[in-house]
Motif scaffolding. Structure first.
Motif, PDB file in Angstrom:
ATOM      1  N   LYS A 168      27.645 109.323  85.030  1.00  0.00           N
ATOM      2  CA  LYS A 168      28.293 110.194  86.010  1.00  0.00           C
ATOM      3  C   LYS A 168      27.368 110.659  87.127  1.00  0.00           C
ATOM      4  CE  LYS A 168      27.609 114.144  82.910  1.00  0.00           C
ATOM      5  NZ  LYS A 168      28.296 115.160  82.087  1.00  0.00           N
ATOM      6  N   GLY A 169      26.074 110.520  86.958  1.00  0.00           N
ATOM      7  CA  GLY A 169      25.145 110.904  88.014  1.00  0.00           C
ATOM      8  C   GLY A 169      25.005 112.411  88.172  1.00  0.00           C
ATOM      9  N   LEU A 170      24.187 112.799  89.149  1.00  0.00           N
ATOM     10  CA  LEU A 170      23.883 114.211  89.386  1.00  0.00           C
ATOM     11  C   LEU A 170      24.146 114.573  90.840  1.00  0.00           C
ATOM     12  CD1 LEU A 170      20.461 114.251  87.528  1.00  0.00           C
ATOM     13  CD2 LEU A 170      22.538 115.381  86.711  1.00  0.00           C
ATOM     14  N   VAL A 210      13.096 110.925  90.048  1.00  0.00           N
ATOM     15  CA  VAL A 210      14.475 110.629  89.697  1.00  0.00           C
ATOM     16  C   VAL A 210      15.301 110.432  90.958  1.00  0.00           C
ATOM     17  CG1 VAL A 210      14.992 113.106  89.485  1.00  0.00           C
ATOM     18  CG2 VAL A 210      16.546 111.442  88.477  1.00  0.00           C
ATOM     19  N   THR A 211      16.164 109.429  90.941  1.00  0.00           N
ATOM     20  CA  THR A 211      17.146 109.237  91.994  1.00  0.00           C
ATOM     21  C   THR A 211      18.517 109.212  91.342  1.00  0.00           C
ATOM     22  OG1 THR A 211      16.986 106.836  91.864  1.00  0.00           O
ATOM     23  CG2 THR A 211      15.588 107.941  93.488  1.00  0.00           C
ATOM     24  N   SER A 212      19.477 109.804  91.999  1.00  0.00           N
ATOM     25  CA  SER A 212      20.814 109.861  91.428  1.00  0.00           C
ATOM     26  C   SER A 212      21.831 110.113  92.524  1.00  0.00           C
ATOM     27  CB  SER A 212      20.905 110.967  90.370  1.00  0.00           C
ATOM     28  OG  SER A 212      22.163 110.956  89.721  1.00  0.00           O
ATOM     29  N   LYS A 213      23.028 109.639  92.282  1.00  0.00           N
ATOM     30  CA  LYS A 213      24.148 109.900  93.173  1.00  0.00           C
ATOM     31  C   LYS A 213      25.348 110.226  92.311  1.00  0.00           C
ATOM     32  CE  LYS A 213      26.697 107.996  97.103  1.00  0.00           C
ATOM     33  NZ  LYS A 213      26.882 106.812  97.988  1.00  0.00           N
ATOM     34  N   PHE A 214      25.998 111.343  92.598  1.00  0.00           N
ATOM     35  CA  PHE A 214      27.105 111.785  91.772  1.00  0.00           C
ATOM     36  C   PHE A 214      28.173 110.691  91.679  1.00  0.00           C
ATOM     37  CE2 PHE A 214      30.999 114.289  90.912  1.00  0.00           C
ATOM     38  CZ  PHE A 214      30.581 114.868  89.725  1.00  0.00           C
ATOM     39  N   GLY A 215      28.499 110.319  90.447  1.00  0.00           N
ATOM     40  CA  GLY A 215      29.497 109.281  90.208  1.00  0.00           C
ATOM     41  C   GLY A 215      28.940 107.883  90.137  1.00  0.00           C
TER      42      GLY A 215
END
Length: 230
Positions: A168-170, A210-215
Motif C-alpha cells: 500500500k505504500g506510505l 526509503v522511497t515510497s508512493k502511496f498505493g
C-alpha cells in the motif's frame, strides 16, 4: 512522472532518545514484573478468571507491555556491536528459508536476488539479520495476497541490500518521521522497529534510505561498507 518522496536518515538525535528510552524502559519493567506475578497468582487462585474475555484482554495488554520493554532494551543496545567477518549470502539464505513458508501460507510472492559471490563484510551479523527481518516483517504487514516482496543484494564499492514490496505504500508526511522512535502507522505497532534498524545501520557506518508512493509500494535501501573503518 511524479517523483517519489524520499527520506534519508539524519544524525544528531540518538543521545537524547537513548537516555529517554533507557529511563522509560527501567521505570516500566519493575512494576510490570510485579503485575505479571500478581496476575499469575490470581489465575492460580481463581481459575474461573481464564473464562472471562476481560481477563484475556488483560493478558494481551500485559504481553504488549512486555514486548515494548524488549523493544526499548533492543533500541538501547543496538549500537553495541560484535564485529566479525560475515557471509551475507549465508545470512540471506537463512532468512529466505525462514520466511518462505509464511509467504506461501499468505499467498504472497517472496523473491530473493543476490550475486553468487557476495564478499564477506565486517559486521554484527545478528544485528544486520535483525534489521532485514524488521524490514521484511513490515513488508508482509503492508501487503495483501498476490503482492510481491523482493530482497536483493549486490556489492561494488559497498554492500547494497534492498527490501521492496508492491504493497500500500506510505504518504509523504509518514516518510518524514518514519525512522523516529514511536512513529508508528500501523495498529498495535510500538514504532521502534525502524528506529532500531536505522540505529544499527548507522552504528555500522552505513546508511538507510526509503522511497515510497502511496498505493504503489515501498523500497528500503541499505548500504554497508565492505570494510569497517579503523
Amino acid at each position: 512522472m511524479t517523483k517519489e518522496p524520499t527520506y534519508t536518515s539524519k544524525t544528531g538525535k540518538d543521545i537524547n532518545y537513548t537516555f529517554m528510552l533507557s529511563q522509560i524502559s527501567h521505570e516500566i519493567n519493575n512494576p510490570l514484573t510485579l503485575i505479571y506475578s500478581t496476575v499469575q497468582l490470581l489465575s492460580y487462585r481463581h481459575p474461573e478468571l481464564n473464562k472471562d474475555e476481560l481477563w484475556s484482554q488483560l493478558l494481551s495488554d500485559i504481553d504488549y507491555l512486555k514486548q515494548l520493554t524488549v523493544s526499548l532494551s533492543s533500541y538501547n543496545q543496538c549500537s553495541h556491536l560484535t564485529i566479525e567477518s560475515s557471509d551475507i549470502t549465508l545470512l540471506l539464505t537463512d532468512i529466505e528459508a525462514a520466511w518462505l513458508p509464511y509467504a506461501q501460507q499468505t499467498g504472497k510472492q517472496l523473491i530473493f536476488k543476490y550475486d553468487d559471490q557476495l564478499p564477506a563484510i565486517e559486521c554484527d551479523s545478528l544485528k544486520i539479520k535483525q534489521c532485514l527481518i524488521n524490514l521484511i516483517k513490515n513488508s508482509f504487514e503492508a501487503t495483501n495476497a498476490d503482492d510481491t516482496i523482493e530482497i536483493t543484494a549486490s556489492a561494488k564499492s559497498d554492500m547494497l541490500i534492498t527490501v521492496s514490496d508492491s504493497g500500500k505504500g506510505l504518504e509523504a508526511k509518514q516518510l518524514q518521521h518514519i525512522f523516529e522512535p514511536f512513529a508508528s502507522y500501523k495498529s498495535g505497532g510500538s514504532g521502534l522497529g525502524l528506529a532500531i534498524t536505522e540505529k544499527i545501520i548507522k552504528a555500522h557506518h552505513g546508511s538507510i534510505q526509503v522511497t515510497s508512493k502511496f498505493g504503489s509500494g515501498t523500497r528500503f535501501m541499505i548500504r554497508l561498507p565492505l570494510y569497517q573503518p579503523k
